[in-house]
Enzyme design. Structure first.
Site, mmCIF file in Angstrom:
data_model
loop_
_atom_site.group_PDB
_atom_site.id
_atom_site.type_symbol
_atom_site.label_atom_id
_atom_site.label_comp_id
_atom_site.label_asym_id
_atom_site.label_seq_id
_atom_site.Cartn_x
_atom_site.Cartn_y
_atom_site.Cartn_z
ATOM 1 N N ARG A 3 0.792 -1.221 0.000
ATOM 2 C CA ARG A 3 0.000 0.000 0.000
ATOM 3 C C ARG A 3 0.833 1.285 0.000
ATOM 4 O O ARG A 3 0.651 2.139 -0.846
ATOM 5 C CB ARG A 3 -0.946 0.008 1.220
ATOM 6 C CG ARG A 3 -1.962 1.133 1.168
ATOM 7 C CD ARG A 3 -2.764 1.224 2.452
ATOM 8 N NE ARG A 3 -3.371 -0.034 2.816
ATOM 9 C CZ ARG A 3 -4.042 -0.228 3.954
ATOM 10 N NH1 ARG A 3 -4.148 0.765 4.828
ATOM 11 N NH2 ARG A 3 -4.573 -1.404 4.233
ATOM 12 N N HIS A 44 -7.854 -4.229 -7.973
ATOM 13 C CA HIS A 44 -7.710 -3.475 -6.717
ATOM 14 C C HIS A 44 -9.033 -3.523 -5.932
ATOM 15 O O HIS A 44 -9.876 -2.630 -6.069
ATOM 16 C CB HIS A 44 -7.323 -2.033 -7.030
ATOM 17 C CG HIS A 44 -6.758 -1.293 -5.845
ATOM 18 N ND1 HIS A 44 -5.508 -1.564 -5.318
ATOM 19 C CD2 HIS A 44 -7.270 -0.297 -5.083
ATOM 20 C CE1 HIS A 44 -5.273 -0.757 -4.295
ATOM 21 N NE2 HIS A 44 -6.333 0.018 -4.130
ATOM 22 N N TYR A 69 -18.427 12.160 -14.634
ATOM 23 C CA TYR A 69 -18.364 13.356 -15.479
ATOM 24 C C TYR A 69 -17.028 13.517 -16.203
ATOM 25 O O TYR A 69 -16.943 14.249 -17.184
ATOM 26 C CB TYR A 69 -18.615 14.615 -14.644
ATOM 27 C CG TYR A 69 -19.979 14.654 -13.999
ATOM 28 C CD1 TYR A 69 -21.148 14.610 -14.767
ATOM 29 C CD2 TYR A 69 -20.106 14.751 -12.616
ATOM 30 C CE1 TYR A 69 -22.390 14.648 -14.174
ATOM 31 C CE2 TYR A 69 -21.345 14.789 -12.020
ATOM 32 C CZ TYR A 69 -22.485 14.738 -12.792
ATOM 33 O OH TYR A 69 -23.718 14.776 -12.211
#
Length: 858
Positions: A31, A77, A121
């Site tokens: 991570r 993921h 968007y």
């Protein structure tokens, strides 16, 4: 307890330790920390790999971000969608990454900390530079691992040609450790790596000739190389970065600070709000207005400065109290073969070179195997074409495909196998590997037999036969070249350099962050050039400093140029030259002393009136500045103890006190000399103990006595008599001090109100006792006017003469010959009717004085 259920007792301490270690290693490896090879954390790597698999390269059109996030989330993921989207957004922000890897379309946030638009968007695709990270993935260059549900495979590292860890940096917080690696310039990093390839034992100092320091996407100025060097040498250090700001002056002499670059990772809107807060709370004085005028063309923060403040001083406080100056702690922690390690600059470069060599070896081996496999097939085709009629007969006679394949493999179409092997043995063996070797007893392999059976009829033409032979010749050259690469490490290192230089050519750009070599802490004084300036103080208390070059030299007898614009009934009373870094000790007519650095005086043009001195120092309203001393340093004890200050008042009183008594500045000033009623302080001079003192009065008398005749007194003493005046209307107009050892070339200059002056040798004035009437220095008449100035000058000096009307003229002393003390003098300046001289200052000659003016002796 349920049937077959077991409870196993464990030590809670051991269990907690084991669980915490497992958790911390998961965070560290999976991570928070980047891999030293490609400079990516797993989430970054998965986003780039997922976009590549989805086909959104720089050559394709943009795809909805939600589509990309879904791809990465569902396949590689298994965490929150925000983690994937936020990662992709950051890789698209040109103020976050030095070299962005994602090309975003839509609202991807701003430097003001604005959030990006929702993923439904926005659209994205890979940047062109990302192709250099993902290239050669299909050539067995890196290892793959199963994804979270073992249904797909993902790369453990990307086969990048770009040293991404160095050029884009990384930051992250793991468990028990953290990383903060700064970005650098691609051109410099490539040059540094190439130099390391050529010289493996290269030192950090030598590397710094190529890699100058960090290069931030938002630019700025890096102050000092010591922190950079420490980070390069140890992997840990501290880098100080300032935003780029400039103080500009408009036509109205109003100063404005323009900020065009801010430090890396600083929120612009927060910075502007902080500046406004400091101004509103009075922590930083002098700010009139703050505006953010940034647009798509670039960053621009405008800070308007009040007229009675200095832009350079305000800027120094902004650096001190706002994020306009930020320090970065460098901590180069990354994963090396799965283990966290702290690496210096050379370690990172060596790890990258080692990785690139491994990628080149694996890619070369892959391409070699592919070339051998193709050569193997081509050999089979060449054999079939050489025995074309026999092969066709065998195929036509075969009952099915399997019989035909087996017949081809056994070589049933060959009548004389000894002749066949004599012709084809070398050819067959050259292209064979363990995987491609023909089984014992066979002529062709199964792959070759299948290729013959699948060959189109058009291959039977003579032209196609020539093409196969040409292709085989080319692939033989390729095989030889690939084997040469694998056999020669020096060729592999050359390929590393070639590919890096190609990356530099395609994606390299100029450095954005400037590096200042100054390693010391930056103070206000460091920011201001130590230049000479003209300081003027008017009768009503207006002060300014002006570049000395603005005052052009003029001939004696000329009309002069317009100097300061003064208010009604005001005129320039003091004018002198000083260095920006000097201390200015200001003495008022009431005998108080105030301190000011020269650079703290507002800068203004020659024509400007200046600013009220009361807005700069805490001087009482009923006092006016009468004298000054410019001192280079108030902290040098030897200098302080070896120098004294001599005071002179209008009523002829003198006093001598050690400079050390005035070396501790106070905001509200101190009492410098006790002034008797009806008297005012006139002049102050700095001496070394070897000086001769000269005083002159309005009535034309002058006295000359040795400094030692005035004993050392305390700061609050009133002093003793220096000269006896001729009546109540008479007063002292000036005092000069001459060191009889160092000032032998100096002469005494006296100037009258109507512009008459003369220069005499100082030893023309005989030495008398302190307190006497002295000798005549100029016969005062209506034509000459009363004496207004007494100065000590030499041949290299210029005079700056200021009239009460504000006109200033500059003239060279060398054009005024030395005369006897008892002569009347010559005209120095033409005086308009009703005007008179208010002040005379001595300026170091700059060689620009014309030689066409000659005074007439009166």
């Amino acid at each position: 307890m349920a049937e077959k259920q077991r409870i196993i007792p464990v030590n809670i301490e051991d269990q907690m330790k084991s669980a915490y270690i497992d958790y911390s290693m998961s965070v560290i490896v999976s991570r928070a920390l980047p891999d030293v090879r490609d400079g990516l954390k797993p989430v970054h790597r998965r986003v780039l790999f997922g976009m590549n698999e989805l086909g959104v390269s720089f050559r394709s059109s943009h795809k909805k971000s939600a589509r990309i996030v879904g791809e990465v989330l569902g396949k590689y993921h298994p965490h929150g969608d925000s983690s994937v989207y936020d990662t992709m957004v950051r890789m698209a922000q040109d103020w976050s990454l030095r070299y962005p890897l994602v090309d975003g379309q839509g609202n991807f946030g701003s430097m003001d900390g604005d959030s990006p638009a929702a993923m439904r968007y926005t659209e994205a695709r890979l940047e062109r530079i990302a192709d250099s990270l993902l290239g050669d993935l299909d050539k067995d260059t890196v290892d793959y691992q199963f994804n979270f549900d073992d249904t797909l495979k993902e790369p453990t590292v990307l086969p990048t040609k770009i040293p991404n860890l160095l050029v884009n940096g990384a930051s992250g917080i793991a468990v028990g450790m953290a990383t903060n690696m700064l970005p650098h310039n691609l051109n410099e990093v490539v040059d540094g790596i190439v130099a390391t390839v050529d010289k493996p034992d290269i030192s950090i100092d030598e590397l710094m000739h190529y890699i100058k320091g960090p290069d931030f996407p938002t630019g700025g100025i890096i102050y000092g190389v010591d922190g950079v060097r420490e980070a390069f040498e140890t992997g840990r250090g501290r880098v100080v970065l300032r935003g780029r700001a400039e103080v500009v002056v408009d036509n109205d002499d109003r100063e404005t600070i323009i900020i065009s670059e801010i430090p890396y990772q600083v929120n612009k809107s927060v910075l502007v709000a902080k500046i406004a807060e400091l101004a509103n709370e009075g922590k930083v004085e002098g700010i009139r207005d703050v505006r953010d005028e940034s647009d798509r063309d670039g960053l621009r923060i405008v800070i308007e400065i009040k007229r009675d403040a200095l832009g350079s001083i305000v800027l120094s406080y902004l650096y001190k109290y706002t994020p306009l100056q930020t320090s970065y702690g460098v901590n180069n922690v990354c994963l090396v073969k799965g283990r966290p390690m702290t690496l210096n600059l050379k370690d990172q470069i060596e790890e990258f070179i080692e990785f690139r060599l491994e990628v080149i070896q694996r890619r070369t081996q892959f391409e070699l195997n592919k070339a051998l496999a193709r050569a193997h097939i081509l050999i089979g085709l060449l054999v079939a074409l050489d025995y074309l009629d026999e092969v066709i007969a065998l195929i036509r006679a075969s009952a099915n495909v399997d019989d035909a394949r087996d017949g081809l493999m056994r070589g049933d179409f060959i009548d004389d196998k000894d002749a066949f092997w004599a012709k084809f043995r070398d050819l067959v063996e050259e292209a064979q590997t363990d995987e491609l070797r023909v089984a014992s007893g066979n002529v062709l392999s199964e792959a070759q037999a299948k290729a013959i059976l699948e060959m189109r009829l058009q291959k039977l033409t003579g032209l196609e036969l020539d093409k196969i032979r040409a292709e085989y010749a080319e692939i033989r050259e390729l095989i030889d070249d690939l084997r040469d690469i694998l056999d020669r490490p020096e060729r592999q290192r050359d390929i590393v350099k070639e590919e890096l230089l190609d990356v530099k050519t395609r994606f390299g750009d100029e450095r954005r962050s400037e590096i200042s070599l100054d390693t010391a802490d930056i103070s206000i004084t460091d920011m201001i050039a130590d230049d000479d300036v003209v300081v003027t103080i008017s009768k009503l208390g207006y002060i300014k400093r002006t570049n000395v070059e603005e005052y052009r030299a003029q001939s004696r007898g000329g009309r002069g140029s317009r100097g300061s614009k003064t208010r009604d009934k005001d005129f320039v009373e003091h004018l002198f030259i000083a260095s920006n870094h000097n201390y200015l000790l200001l003495f008022t007519d009431k005998g108080r002393c105030f301190w000011l650095r020269i650079y703290e005086i507002p800068e203004a043009s020659k024509q400007s009136a200046g600013r009220v001195i009361r807005n700069i120092i805490a001087m009482p309203k009923d006092e006016n500045v009468r004298a000054y001393i410019s001192v280079e340093d108030l902290t040098d004890e030897e200098f302080l103890n070896s120098h004294s200050i001599i005071f002179a008042t209008k009523r002829g009183i003198v006093k001598k006190t050690s400079l050390e008594a005035y070396s501790r500045p106070r905001t509200n000033g101190i009492n410098a000399i006790s002034i008797n009623e009806g008297d005012e302080l006139l002049e102050v001079r700095l001496t070394t103990g070897n000086s001769h003192v000269f005083l002159a009065s309005r009535k034309g008398q002058a006295i000359h006595f040795e400094e030692e005749k005035v004993r050392q007194m305390g700061r609050n003493a009133a002093g003793v008599r220096g000269i006896s005046l001729q009546g109540a209307e008479d007063e002292v107009v000036g005092m000069v001090t001459i060191d009889h050892e160092q000032d032998q070339d100096k002469t005494i200059l006296v100037v009258s109100a109507n512009g008459i002056g003369k220069r005499s040798n100082w030893d023309d004035y005989r030495i008398t006792n302190r307190g006497g009437k002295g000798v005549r220095t100029m016969k005062v008449t209506d034509k000459t006017g009363e004496l207004v100035a007494l100065k000590a000058v030499n041949e290299e000096d210029d005079l700056m003469i200021t009239n009460r009307s504000g006109i200033v003229i500059r003239t060279g002393i060398d054009s005024l010959r030395v005369m006897r003390r008892d002569t009347q003098g010559v005209r120095l300046i033409n005086i308009e009717k009703g005007d008179s001289i208010s002040d005379v200052a001595v300026v170091r000659n700059d060689g620009e004085v014309p030689e066409d003016a000659v005074g007439e002796e009166e």
